[in-house]
Structures are given as C-alpha cells and as structure tokens.
Design a protein around this motif. Structure first.
Motif, mmCIF file in Angstrom:
data_model
loop_
_atom_site.group_PDB
_atom_site.id
_atom_site.type_symbol
_atom_site.label_atom_id
_atom_site.label_comp_id
_atom_site.label_asym_id
_atom_site.label_seq_id
_atom_site.Cartn_x
_atom_site.Cartn_y
_atom_site.Cartn_z
ATOM 1 N N ARG A 173 -1.391 7.608 -14.187
ATOM 2 C CA ARG A 173 -1.830 8.467 -14.979
ATOM 3 C C ARG A 173 -0.756 9.111 -15.929
ATOM 4 N NH1 ARG A 173 -2.398 11.678 -9.850
ATOM 5 N NH2 ARG A 173 -4.343 10.745 -8.447
ATOM 6 N N TYR A 174 0.133 8.650 -16.060
ATOM 7 C CA TYR A 174 1.369 9.295 -16.960
ATOM 8 C C TYR A 174 1.475 8.240 -18.185
ATOM 9 C CZ TYR A 174 2.556 13.685 -15.084
ATOM 10 O OH TYR A 174 2.321 15.063 -14.813
ATOM 11 N N ASP A 222 0.672 -1.175 -0.118
ATOM 12 C CA ASP A 222 -0.074 -0.030 -0.125
ATOM 13 C C ASP A 222 0.761 1.303 0.053
ATOM 14 O OD1 ASP A 222 -2.328 -1.620 -0.016
ATOM 15 O OD2 ASP A 222 -2.705 -1.341 2.267
ATOM 16 N N PHE A 223 1.998 1.114 0.801
ATOM 17 C CA PHE A 223 3.040 2.298 0.571
ATOM 18 C C PHE A 223 3.193 2.944 -0.737
ATOM 19 C CE2 PHE A 223 7.178 3.862 0.366
ATOM 20 C CZ PHE A 223 7.291 5.073 1.593
ATOM 21 N N PHE A 224 3.403 2.129 -1.853
ATOM 22 C CA PHE A 224 3.729 2.573 -3.190
ATOM 23 C C PHE A 224 2.417 2.658 -3.955
ATOM 24 C CE2 PHE A 224 6.916 -0.740 -1.382
ATOM 25 C CZ PHE A 224 7.986 0.481 -1.682
ATOM 26 N N ALA A 225 1.320 2.657 -3.338
ATOM 27 C CA ALA A 225 -0.191 2.817 -4.183
ATOM 28 C C ALA A 225 -0.201 4.473 -4.832
ATOM 29 C CB ALA A 225 -1.103 2.636 -3.345
ATOM 30 N N PRO A 226 0.212 5.291 -3.900
ATOM 31 C CA PRO A 226 0.309 6.609 -4.628
ATOM 32 C C PRO A 226 1.162 6.921 -6.105
ATOM 33 C CG PRO A 226 0.540 6.706 -2.349
ATOM 34 C CD PRO A 226 0.654 5.446 -2.637
ATOM 35 N N ALA A 227 2.433 6.042 -5.909
ATOM 36 C CA ALA A 227 3.313 6.397 -6.869
ATOM 37 C C ALA A 227 2.590 5.352 -7.904
ATOM 38 C CB ALA A 227 4.580 5.514 -6.441
ATOM 39 N N ARG A 228 2.181 3.837 -7.986
ATOM 40 C CA ARG A 228 1.703 3.373 -8.931
ATOM 41 C C ARG A 228 0.334 4.370 -9.606
ATOM 42 N NH1 ARG A 228 1.812 -0.814 -5.045
ATOM 43 N NH2 ARG A 228 -0.602 -0.474 -4.746
ATOM 44 N N THR A 229 -0.419 5.005 -8.825
ATOM 45 C CA THR A 229 -1.459 5.654 -9.186
ATOM 46 C C THR A 229 -0.912 6.835 -10.435
ATOM 47 O OG1 THR A 229 -2.947 5.237 -7.554
ATOM 48 C CG2 THR A 229 -3.327 7.348 -8.730
#
Length: 158
Positions: A128-129, A117-124
């Motif tokens: 997006r890109y 879950d820690f990496f979820a913002p990065a994956r999102t």
C-alpha cells in the motif's frame, strides 16, 4: 493519551519485551536460517537508528532504519504490540521511517520479510505504501522463505 515516536532506549525493559516478542514470532514462523530479525546488539550497530512508539507509559511499537549506503536504507525490526494491533500503529511507524529516509536523502528504501501467512498483513501494508517485490539486496541471498521489497523515494528538495 498522545501517541509519540521517539528514539528508543534499547535498555528499557518495555522495549526489550517488544524485541523479545518480535524474535519469538520470527523463530516460530520461519526456519532459523531464514530469520533476519535483529537482536539488541544488531540494533546497536553503526548506521542503525531505532525508534519506539509509545502512548503514555505503554510501549506499543518499534522500528529501525539501517543505512546501507548514502542513497539506500533498510527498514528493520518493525513491530507493534499484539494487544495494540488494528490501531494503525504499523502505518505510523512506516510513515515515520519513510519520512526519515527521505529527509536523509535516500533514493531507495528496502526490506526483507517472510513468505508465511503470518507476514501477509505486513506485506499488504508495504505494498500500500508503494513497496514492490525485488531481488535480494545488500548482503541477502535468495531465500525461499524471504520476500524482498523496495520503494523508490522522492529526491531530497534542493
């Protein structure tokens, strides 16, 4: 103050703090055998380019681009300072690397990140890109703790 992205000095204590924080988070969230983050010596390897994001004297982020071959690059060591998150700095770093990869004529840009879950913002952000999940690339092997992503790049203008 103005934000700027410039070649990073891997001897700068502010950069070293960012990289130490990055490695500490990686080892705190992933099993050691699944941590693919680079230390300073890894970032000094041939084919590696490293940038730092600063605002005045404050070091707010960093990112690296590794050339896998003349048509394929890998995003490495993208980090924003925890106190500066939420300002769009990750987008700035990612846009910088994508633009540089396109300038170099790469046809593809790939990355490895974690499943936690820690990496979820990065994956999102990557999704997006235009990054999509893919299989392992370069020297990576299948790993249940890794997510591999890639993005096709626009051909270099003639």
């Amino acid at each position: 103050m103005t934000l700027s992205i410039a070649p990073g000095d891997l001897a700068d204590p502010r950069v070293l703090r960012l990289l130490d924080d990055h490695l500490a988070d990686m080892f705190a969230t992933s099993p050691a055998e699944s941590v693919h983050a680079l230390d300073v010596s890894g970032l000094q390897s041939p084919g590696m380019t490293f940038w730092a994001l600063s605002e005045g004297d404050a070091m707010l982020g960093c990112v690296a681009l590794k050339e896998l071959d003349p048509a394929h690059g890998e995003l490495k060591s993208m980090r924003t300072d925890a106190a500066a998150r939420g300002r769009g700095l990750g987008r700035m770093l990612l846009e910088h690397v994508i633009a540089e990869a396109e300038r170099r004529g790469y046809r593809r840009l790939s990355l490895e990140t974690g499943v936690e879950d820690f990496f979820a913002p990065a994956r999102t952000l990557y999704a997006r890109y235009g990054f999509a999940e893919c299989g392992p690339f370069a020297a990576y092997r299948p790993d249940p703790n890794s997510v591999f992503m890639t993005r096709e790049l626009a051909p270099r203008a003639a």
